[in-house]
Design a protein around this motif. Structure first.
Motif, short mmCIF file in Angstrom:
data_model
loop_
_atom_site.label_atom_id
_atom_site.label_comp_id
_atom_site.label_asym_id
_atom_site.label_seq_id
_atom_site.Cartn_x
_atom_site.Cartn_y
_atom_site.Cartn_z
N VAL A 74 -3.02 3.45 0.26
CA VAL A 74 -2.69 3.20 1.66
C VAL A 74 -1.33 2.52 1.77
CG1 VAL A 74 -3.39 1.91 3.69
CG2 VAL A 74 -5.08 3.13 2.38
N ALA A 75 -1.01 1.63 0.82
CA ALA A 75 0.29 0.96 0.85
C ALA A 75 1.41 1.97 0.65
CB ALA A 75 0.35 -0.11 -0.22
N ALA A 76 1.17 2.98 -0.22
CA ALA A 76 2.20 4.00 -0.42
C ALA A 76 2.42 4.79 0.87
CB ALA A 76 1.78 4.93 -1.56
N ALA A 77 1.32 5.15 1.54
CA ALA A 77 1.45 5.88 2.81
C ALA A 77 2.19 5.03 3.84
CB ALA A 77 0.07 6.27 3.33
N ALA A 79 4.35 2.63 3.28
CA ALA A 79 5.77 2.52 2.93
C ALA A 79 6.53 3.77 3.35
CB ALA A 79 5.92 2.28 1.43
N ALA A 80 5.91 4.95 3.13
CA ALA A 80 6.60 6.20 3.48
C ALA A 80 6.84 6.27 4.98
CB ALA A 80 5.77 7.39 3.00
N VAL A 81 5.79 6.01 5.78
CA VAL A 81 5.94 6.11 7.23
C VAL A 81 6.88 5.02 7.75
CG1 VAL A 81 4.72 6.03 9.41
CG2 VAL A 81 3.72 7.21 7.50
N ILE B 128 7.54 3.64 -5.11
CA ILE B 128 7.85 3.02 -3.82
C ILE B 128 9.21 2.35 -3.85
CG2 ILE B 128 7.09 1.25 -2.22
CD1 ILE B 128 4.28 1.96 -2.76
N ALA B 233 0.36 11.11 6.24
CA ALA B 233 1.53 10.24 6.11
C ALA B 233 2.76 11.05 5.74
CB ALA B 233 1.26 9.17 5.05
#
Lengths: 106, 253
Positions: A74-77, A79-81, B128, B233
């Motif tokens: 979820v953190a990766a998603a 960060a992307a958005v 990231i 996402a």
């Protein structure tokens, strides 16, 4: 003092996670650059993740690891958005200072 | 910026002193990792079974090297995090973030979460942070005023609030005890895994096999939901970041 240095236990790890979370909070509150704010949010997510792993270890329960894996995804998603929003804002206004993003304020 | 550094250093100092005071007032004599017991047990174990696997025979907190490693990795984590929120240069902040993530990954390893440690390094320090570096390169602009302006009263209030909060948190956390004696900080050792359609087998705690069996057993539905979330996402990020008109891109870059 000697004992608290050499005898590392669960409270040490928990205090480390708490301090990490607090540093993230301070970063979100005082910085104005949207990128730094996103990074501070990542720090807070990592602190929460570390707490989950500490308690998983403490209770001998492996489902905490599964949960931590979900949090990382979820953190990766996020960060992307979030970075996409930062890029879009920068394209329109030539800066990413959150104190100057006052269009929605009436 | 200097004021933030002072505040954070002050809260660290306060936390350390407060934790030491609480620890001295209420030493954890009941847990098996207490000081006197530890010395005796360590000597006994080393004398009788010197050839045994060290991780099995000796609780990790009894090992002075473990304590030193913990403090080193904690210093890397906290130092990198402080770097993130104090640097004016964005690339320096990202590099501090990478250092902080490496420290966090090492701390995961010390918690016997080997798979999560590797995932942390791959996903965070690898993927990231590369994304962040790319965005920093796109918006390469120096900041004139990195910290939000606030009066002296606001800074004093905020500092006091932070110090109070971290003090209370540490006083609370310092008394946390493991629920069972066998999960005190000693090495967890292998666990028995009930493999569906097969004989139970012993695997290492926190290994890929152990985590994977839990992930694709009880955690199967959240896992699939996460894949849909990641798809949404990706589509959303492309939809947001793409220029509205083709001519915009020429004008801005």
């Amino acid at each position: 003092m000697n004992d608290i240095f050499w005898n590392v236990g669960y409270p040490h790890y928990l205090v480390l996670a708490a301090i990490l979370f607090l540093i993230g909070t301070v970063g979100v509150l005082v910085r104005r650059n949207a990128l730094i704010i996103l990074m501070s949010v990542e720090l807070m997510l990592n602190a929460a993740n570390m707490t989950v792993l500490i308690f998983a270890r403490m209770w001998g329960d492996l489902s905490g690891h599964t949960f931590a894996l979900m949090v990382i995804a979820v953190a990766a998603a996020e960060a992307a958005v979030g970075l996409a929003i930062v890029v879009a804002v920068f394209r329109g206004r030539r800066n990413v200072d959150v104190d100057r993003l006052t269009t929605l304020r009436h | 910026m200097r004021i933030i550094a002072l505040i954070v250093m002050g809260l660290l100092a306060f936390g350390t002193v407060g934790g030491a005071v609480a620890y001295a007032a209420d030493p954890p004599s009941a847990v098996p990792t207490a000081g006197a017991e530890r010395a005796g047990k360590q000597v006994n174990i080393v004398k009788t079974t010197p050839h045994m696997d060290r991780r099995e025979s000796r609780p990790s907190s009894d090992n002075p090297g473990t304590a030193l490693l913990f403090w080193a990795f904690a210093a890397a984590t906290i130092g990198g995090a402080l770097f993130v929120i104090t640097r004016r240069n964005l690339i320096a902040a990202v590099m501090g973030m990478v250092g902080s993530f490496l420290g966090i990954s090492a701390v995961y390893m010390m918690l016997y979460a080997g798979f999560l440690s590797v995932v942390q390094m791959l996903v965070y320090a690898g993927a990231i942070m590369v994304l962040f570096v790319f965005v920093v390169m796109i918006l390469n602009r120096p900041e004139d005023e990195p910290v939000a302006p606030s009066g002296r009263a606001g800074q004093a209030l905020g500092g006091i609030a932070i110090v109070y909060l971290v003090g209370r948190l540490i006083l609370l956390l310092i008394n946390v005890r493991p629920p069972r004696a066998e999960t005190a900080i000693a090495a967890p050792g292998p666990i028995t895994l009930n493999v569906p359609g097969g004989a139970p087998e012993k695997v290492e705690w926190g290994s890929v096999k152990a985590v994977g069996t839990d992930l694709f057993g009880p955690g199967l539905f959240p896992f699939e939901a996460i894949s849909i979330l990641l798809l949404v996402a990706v589509v959303g990020a492309i939809a947001i970041a793409r220029p509205l008109h083709a001519s915009d891109e020429e004008g801005t870059s």
